[in-house]
Enzyme design. Structure first.
Site, PDB file in Angstrom:
ATOM      1  N   GLN A  68      21.709  65.382  -3.304  1.00  0.00           N
ATOM      2  CA  GLN A  68      22.739  64.617  -3.991  1.00  0.00           C
ATOM      3  C   GLN A  68      23.545  63.744  -3.028  1.00  0.00           C
ATOM      4  O   GLN A  68      23.408  63.833  -1.812  1.00  0.00           O
ATOM      5  CB  GLN A  68      23.686  65.562  -4.728  1.00  0.00           C
ATOM      6  CG  GLN A  68      23.119  66.116  -6.024  1.00  0.00           C
ATOM      7  CD  GLN A  68      24.158  66.847  -6.826  1.00  0.00           C
ATOM      8  OE1 GLN A  68      24.256  68.060  -6.760  1.00  0.00           O
ATOM      9  NE2 GLN A  68      24.944  66.118  -7.605  1.00  0.00           N
ATOM     10  N   HIS A  69      24.409  62.937  -3.638  1.00  0.00           N
ATOM     11  CA  HIS A  69      25.343  62.093  -2.898  1.00  0.00           C
ATOM     12  C   HIS A  69      24.573  61.113  -1.991  1.00  0.00           C
ATOM     13  O   HIS A  69      23.593  60.533  -2.411  1.00  0.00           O
ATOM     14  CB  HIS A  69      26.327  62.963  -2.096  1.00  0.00           C
ATOM     15  CG  HIS A  69      26.949  64.065  -2.867  1.00  0.00           C
ATOM     16  ND1 HIS A  69      27.709  63.868  -3.993  1.00  0.00           N
ATOM     17  CD2 HIS A  69      26.917  65.411  -2.686  1.00  0.00           C
ATOM     18  CE1 HIS A  69      28.127  65.028  -4.452  1.00  0.00           C
ATOM     19  NE2 HIS A  69      27.650  65.974  -3.694  1.00  0.00           N
ATOM     20  N   ASP A 223      19.687  67.828  -6.893  1.00  0.00           N
ATOM     21  CA  ASP A 223      18.953  69.063  -6.617  1.00  0.00           C
ATOM     22  C   ASP A 223      19.462  70.269  -7.404  1.00  0.00           C
ATOM     23  O   ASP A 223      18.670  71.044  -7.953  1.00  0.00           O
ATOM     24  CB  ASP A 223      18.917  69.352  -5.115  1.00  0.00           C
ATOM     25  CG  ASP A 223      20.274  69.281  -4.450  1.00  0.00           C
ATOM     26  OD1 ASP A 223      21.301  69.116  -5.134  1.00  0.00           O
ATOM     27  OD2 ASP A 223      20.311  69.377  -3.204  1.00  0.00           O
TER      28      ASP A 223
END
Length: 463
Positions: A68-69, A223
């Site tokens: 992520q991010h 995820d």
């Protein structure tokens, strides 16, 4: 169906039967180390993992889940402006503090469900604008790691074809899981402009297009959301992942807005919400305890299970790397209640397992306090292989604990999403559940009470 897990460390591809979910074949490839990575490395690893899995012959649909991010910046021609900053790149920590100070934690939580920290894309964009203005000026589009891979699989090269999903969009710091819309005012606050293109946010079963070879593409997922989908988690289910860090997330029908920043109000990959709490200290607590008593993981488990619940008053506060929940970055670990009776390897092993679980239970309590429904817990991650952790967990968490057979749950979730996109319908296909062990135990509230008494006495780093 093909499911991809493009994680921080590696890329995994699973090929599963669309009707039953049975594993057909799989492949794997490594990613380079570092917190700043050229996205081309992810594409190369994906191709290698697909080849390792025997190719995509017979695959009708696929989806990509991943870390992520992060921040992937593209110019008008679709070329990468600079290496991607990953979620674990902390150079934007001061930018995060500044953004929170400017708007206020409550306002951020109400706008996006979360209070920004260094992992969020918005904070990295602020860092980019301040430290690399030439790269910020060259940026025509911003996307996330899994978005970029889906876009590459699409093969058109058009920025108009960038897409993402709710779960990953909810970790940017400029998208609302409540309204389903981007907050361009927050994007402008971060980057200094809001005219960059952002990926279109797709619904859980919306198609993202097709590859040049005709394979249908799903929207993908972050995820943690992918893992929840792969496990078949529903409202009331909590996923407790014991890896390098500890992650406690729950599928919830309602959003959260925690201004303390403890709960990140993410979205799920199935249309609900996925409030999440992270602890810094998890599986490595077991590693450290094993070193102290001279035992491997199996030996540590045997020792822990041979000691009484509560370890005769011995408590380990496991803040070995500081802690995020609660927010004590300078804290250290500490042992309390050491006596002649409790000064044995077995007592220390038990205290380590219970201390790790008490930290995760604190995270679980935060979700309960936010009215997130919590009934049972899935225990996954490398640390979940510990027999002691699995057997002691229901006593400390106060709920039944299910331990699925170790697997690639993020990639499995992506494959299940691909099957959903192919089949259509309001809900994902029902696949045969993974083999699970169910652990139940009489709750031991005294363990948590004793832990709570000494948790705030933990020493801080010196120097």
């Amino acid at each position: 169906m093909a499911g991809v897990d493009s994680s921080t460390q590696s890329c995994t591809v699973v090929i599963r039967d669309a009707a039953t979910g049975a594993l057909v074949r799989s492949g794997h490839a490594a990613h380079p180390d570092g917190t700043e990575v050229a996205p081309a490395a992810w594409w190369e690893a994906l191709q290698a993992a697909i080849a390792d899995a025997g190719g995509l012959d017979g695959v009708e649909a696929m989806a990509v889940a991943g870390q992520q991010h992060g921040m992937v910046c593209l110019d008008e021609a679709g070329e990468v402006v600079r290496p991607a900053l990953l979620w674990n790149d902390t150079r934007s920590a001061r930018a995060a503090d500044a953004l929170v100070a400017e708007l206020g934690a409550k306002e951020w939580a109400e706008a996006t469900g979360s209070v920004p920290v260094a992992s969020f894309t918005a904070t990295k964009l602020r860092w980019l604008a301040e430290h690399e203005p030439e790269h910020a000026a060259a940026t025509a589009a911003v996307c996330l790691p899994h978005d970029w891979l889906t876009w590459k699989l699409r093969g058109t090269g058009s920025l108009d074809d960038l897409v993402t999903d709710r779960s990953d969009a909810s970790g940017t710091g400029y998208w609302s899981g409540v309204t389903g819309e981007y907050r361009l005012d927050l994007l402008e606050r971060a980057l200094g402009r809001s005219d960059v293109r952002l990926p279109r946010v797709l619904g859980p079963s919306d198609a993202a297009g097709r590859t040049p070879d005709g394979v249908l593409l799903g929207p993908g997922a972050g995820d943690n959301a992918g893992a929840a989908l792969g496990l078949g988690a529903a409202a009331g289910d909590v996923v407790v992942s014991v890896g390098t860090s500890g992650v406690v997330s729950a599928v919830s029908p309602t959003p959260t807005a925690d201004e303390t920043g403890i709960i990140a109000g993410f979205a799920s990959a199935s249309g609900e919400h996925l409030p999440l709490v992270c602890t810094l200290n998890a599986a490595r607590v077991l590693d450290a305890a094993g070193r102290m008593v001279g035992a491997d993981h199996d030996g540590l488990s045997r020792l822990a299970l041979s000691a009484p619940a509560g370890a005769d008053g011995l408590v380990l506060v496991p803040y070995l790397e500081g802690e995020r929940t609660p927010n004590r970055p300078d804290a250290t670990g500490a042992l309390h209640g050491l006596t002649l009776a409790s000064s044995t390897p077995a007592h220390l092993a038990r205290a380590a397992v219970e201390g790790l679980l008490c930290g995760l239970a604190d995270a679980l309590d935060a979700l309960v306090a936010a009215d997130v429904p919590v009934e049972r817990a899935f225990l996954i991650g490398g640390g979940a292989r510990s027999e002691a952790l699995a057997r002691i967990a229901p006593a400390v968490l106060g709920r039944p604990v299910l331990r699925p057979t170790p697997g690639e749950y993020v990639a499995d979730g992506a494959a299940r999403q691909a099957a959903w996109v192919l089949a259509g319908g309001a809900t994902p296909p029902v696949w045969d559940a993974a083999d699970t062990e169910t652990f139940e135990a009489t709750p031991t509230p005294g363990v948590r009470e004793r832990y709570a008494q000494v948790r705030d006495l933990t020493a801080h780093r010196v120097g």
